[in-house]
Design a protein around this motif. Sequence first.
Motif, PDB file in Angstrom:
ATOM      1  N   GLY A   4       0.900  -1.187  -0.135  1.00  0.00           N
ATOM      2  CA  GLY A   4      -0.004  -0.061  -0.026  1.00  0.00           C
ATOM      3  C   GLY A   4       0.798   1.358   0.102  1.00  0.00           C
ATOM      4  N   ILE A   5       0.425   2.149   1.053  1.00  0.00           N
ATOM      5  CA  ILE A   5       1.327   3.475   1.005  1.00  0.00           C
ATOM      6  C   ILE A   5       2.161   3.488   2.099  1.00  0.00           C
ATOM      7  N   ILE A   6       3.323   4.095   1.829  1.00  0.00           N
ATOM      8  CA  ILE A   6       4.657   4.241   2.509  1.00  0.00           C
ATOM      9  C   ILE A   6       4.742   5.746   2.743  1.00  0.00           C
ATOM     10  N   ALA A   7       4.881   6.256   3.966  1.00  0.00           N
ATOM     11  CA  ALA A   7       4.935   7.817   3.936  1.00  0.00           C
ATOM     12  C   ALA A   7       6.697   8.168   3.725  1.00  0.00           C
ATOM     13  N   ALA A   8       6.706   8.759   2.612  1.00  0.00           N
ATOM     14  CA  ALA A   8       8.088   9.381   2.583  1.00  0.00           C
ATOM     15  C   ALA A   8       8.234  10.596   3.291  1.00  0.00           C
ATOM     16  N   LEU A   9       9.322  10.958   4.192  1.00  0.00           N
ATOM     17  CA  LEU A   9       9.293  12.038   5.153  1.00  0.00           C
ATOM     18  C   LEU A   9      10.486  12.644   4.934  1.00  0.00           C
ATOM     19  N   TRP A  10      10.407  14.028   4.472  1.00  0.00           N
ATOM     20  CA  TRP A  10      11.478  14.885   3.935  1.00  0.00           C
ATOM     21  C   TRP A  10      11.821  15.443   5.323  1.00  0.00           C
ATOM     22  N   ASP A  11      10.848  15.909   6.121  1.00  0.00           N
ATOM     23  CA  ASP A  11      11.046  16.664   7.468  1.00  0.00           C
ATOM     24  C   ASP A  11      10.279  16.271   8.546  1.00  0.00           C
ATOM     25  N   MET A  12      10.469  16.550   9.710  1.00  0.00           N
ATOM     26  CA  MET A  12       9.651  15.812  10.884  1.00  0.00           C
ATOM     27  C   MET A  12       8.436  16.884  11.185  1.00  0.00           C
ATOM     28  N   ASP A  13       8.087  17.859  10.351  1.00  0.00           N
ATOM     29  CA  ASP A  13       6.992  18.885  10.404  1.00  0.00           C
ATOM     30  C   ASP A  13       5.531  18.152  10.520  1.00  0.00           C
ATOM     31  N   SER A  14       5.665  17.296   9.638  1.00  0.00           N
ATOM     32  CA  SER A  14       4.233  16.509   9.281  1.00  0.00           C
ATOM     33  C   SER A  14       4.281  15.277  10.027  1.00  0.00           C
ATOM     34  N   ILE A  15       4.912  14.926  11.208  1.00  0.00           N
ATOM     35  CA  ILE A  15       4.799  13.571  11.788  1.00  0.00           C
ATOM     36  C   ILE A  15       3.569  13.241  12.304  1.00  0.00           C
ATOM     37  N   GLY A  16       2.861  14.351  12.864  1.00  0.00           N
ATOM     38  CA  GLY A  16       1.441  14.093  13.604  1.00  0.00           C
ATOM     39  C   GLY A  16       0.483  13.468  12.304  1.00  0.00           C
ATOM     40  N   GLU A  17       0.752  13.549  11.140  1.00  0.00           N
ATOM     41  CA  GLU A  17      -0.085  13.241   9.917  1.00  0.00           C
ATOM     42  C   GLU A  17       0.200  11.963   9.446  1.00  0.00           C
ATOM     43  N   ILE A  18       1.271  11.366   9.970  1.00  0.00           N
ATOM     44  CA  ILE A  18       1.645   9.959   9.150  1.00  0.00           C
ATOM     45  C   ILE A  18       0.609   8.984   9.749  1.00  0.00           C
ATOM     46  N   GLU A  19      -0.121   8.292   8.593  1.00  0.00           N
ATOM     47  CA  GLU A  19      -0.965   7.304   9.030  1.00  0.00           C
ATOM     48  C   GLU A  19      -0.448   5.980   8.714  1.00  0.00           C
ATOM     49  N   PRO A  20       0.410   5.852   7.464  1.00  0.00           N
ATOM     50  CA  PRO A  20       0.821   4.362   7.168  1.00  0.00           C
ATOM     51  C   PRO A  20       1.936   4.008   8.277  1.00  0.00           C
ATOM     52  N   ASP A  21       1.949   2.682   8.212  1.00  0.00           N
ATOM     53  CA  ASP A  21       2.770   2.012   9.257  1.00  0.00           C
ATOM     54  C   ASP A  21       4.245   1.999   8.773  1.00  0.00           C
ATOM     55  N   VAL A  22       4.610   1.991   7.719  1.00  0.00           N
ATOM     56  CA  VAL A  22       5.744   2.293   7.232  1.00  0.00           C
ATOM     57  C   VAL A  22       6.196   3.511   6.858  1.00  0.00           C
ATOM     58  N   VAL A  23       7.529   3.942   7.081  1.00  0.00           N
ATOM     59  CA  VAL A  23       7.897   5.161   6.884  1.00  0.00           C
ATOM     60  C   VAL A  23       9.351   5.150   6.412  1.00  0.00           C
ATOM     61  N   PHE A  24       9.653   6.016   5.030  1.00  0.00           N
ATOM     62  CA  PHE A  24      10.879   6.181   4.523  1.00  0.00           C
ATOM     63  C   PHE A  24      11.274   7.538   4.904  1.00  0.00           C
ATOM     64  N   LEU A  25      12.334   7.490   6.002  1.00  0.00           N
ATOM     65  CA  LEU A  25      12.971   8.838   6.461  1.00  0.00           C
ATOM     66  C   LEU A  25      14.020   9.316   5.341  1.00  0.00           C
ATOM     67  N   LEU A  26      13.488  10.366   4.852  1.00  0.00           N
ATOM     68  CA  LEU A  26      14.243  10.699   3.530  1.00  0.00           C
ATOM     69  C   LEU A  26      15.500  11.810   3.800  1.00  0.00           C
ATOM     70  N   LYS A  27      15.269  12.445   4.970  1.00  0.00           N
ATOM     71  CA  LYS A  27      16.321  13.303   5.179  1.00  0.00           C
ATOM     72  C   LYS A  27      16.575  13.577   6.840  1.00  0.00           C
ATOM     73  N   SER A  28      17.961  13.353   6.994  1.00  0.00           N
ATOM     74  CA  SER A  28      18.291  13.639   8.469  1.00  0.00           C
ATOM     75  C   SER A  28      19.884  13.983   8.586  1.00  0.00           C
ATOM     76  N   ASP A  29      20.370  13.968   9.662  1.00  0.00           N
ATOM     77  CA  ASP A  29      22.000  14.471   9.974  1.00  0.00           C
ATOM     78  C   ASP A  29      22.063  13.546  11.015  1.00  0.00           C
ATOM     79  N   ILE A  30      23.406  13.493  11.168  1.00  0.00           N
ATOM     80  CA  ILE A  30      23.914  12.443  12.210  1.00  0.00           C
ATOM     81  C   ILE A  30      23.610  12.837  13.517  1.00  0.00           C
ATOM     82  N   LEU A  31      23.463  14.014  13.528  1.00  0.00           N
ATOM     83  CA  LEU A  31      23.121  14.553  15.053  1.00  0.00           C
ATOM     84  C   LEU A  31      21.910  14.321  15.453  1.00  0.00           C
ATOM     85  N   ASN A  32      20.929  14.371  14.563  1.00  0.00           N
ATOM     86  CA  ASN A  32      19.339  14.131  15.138  1.00  0.00           C
ATOM     87  C   ASN A  32      18.758  12.870  14.683  1.00  0.00           C
ATOM     88  N   LEU A  33      19.384  11.814  13.957  1.00  0.00           N
ATOM     89  CA  LEU A  33      18.988  10.695  13.474  1.00  0.00           C
ATOM     90  C   LEU A  33      18.252   9.908  14.414  1.00  0.00           C
TER      91      LEU A  33
END
Length: 176
Positions: A4-33
């Motif tokens: 089905g649908i996988i949430a592709a996440l470019w930033d953490m701003d929309s975290i409250g809206e994520i309905e899919p169980d699987v998330v592809f975290l597309l952007k982060s950094d080693i300090l915040n990962l």
Amino acid sequence: MFKGIIAALWDMDSIGEIEPDVVFLLKSDILNLKFHLKILKDRGKTVFVDMDFVNGLGEGEEAILFVKKAGADGIITIKPKNYVVAKKNGIPAVLRFFALDSKAVERGIEQIETLGVDVVEVLPGAVAPKVARKIPGRTVIAAGLVETEEEAREILKHVSAISTSSRILWKMKFLP
């Protein structure tokens, strides 16, 4: 896992809206990962990290193990070397490739077959069904430029999942 649908996440701003169980975290950094992963995991998500877009992270075995130890369930990469190393270490991996033209598709399929790739993400999403027909028995995820529920439903007839940053498509219910 990839249905089905996988949430592709470019930033953490929309975290409250994520309905899919699987998330592809597309952007982060080693300090915040690790922090980003904890937030997502605390919400019960299965998280794959696109290690090619983690600022400050290199490639190879140490980088892959770092991502895993930070809490990721698996990795996404465009680099065959990273895919092979992840699989060697028992870490689930998704190999991404861009189907830009017929030659790129030929090379991509050859690489998939040579490496024994079991999960592949194809960009743009509209061509993923065509690629999926050429690599039966593998999990194919469509990504990029899937904009409407109608497009998504048609694509999902031919592939396992769609990775999308569209918050509208995150709400879509997919019945296998």
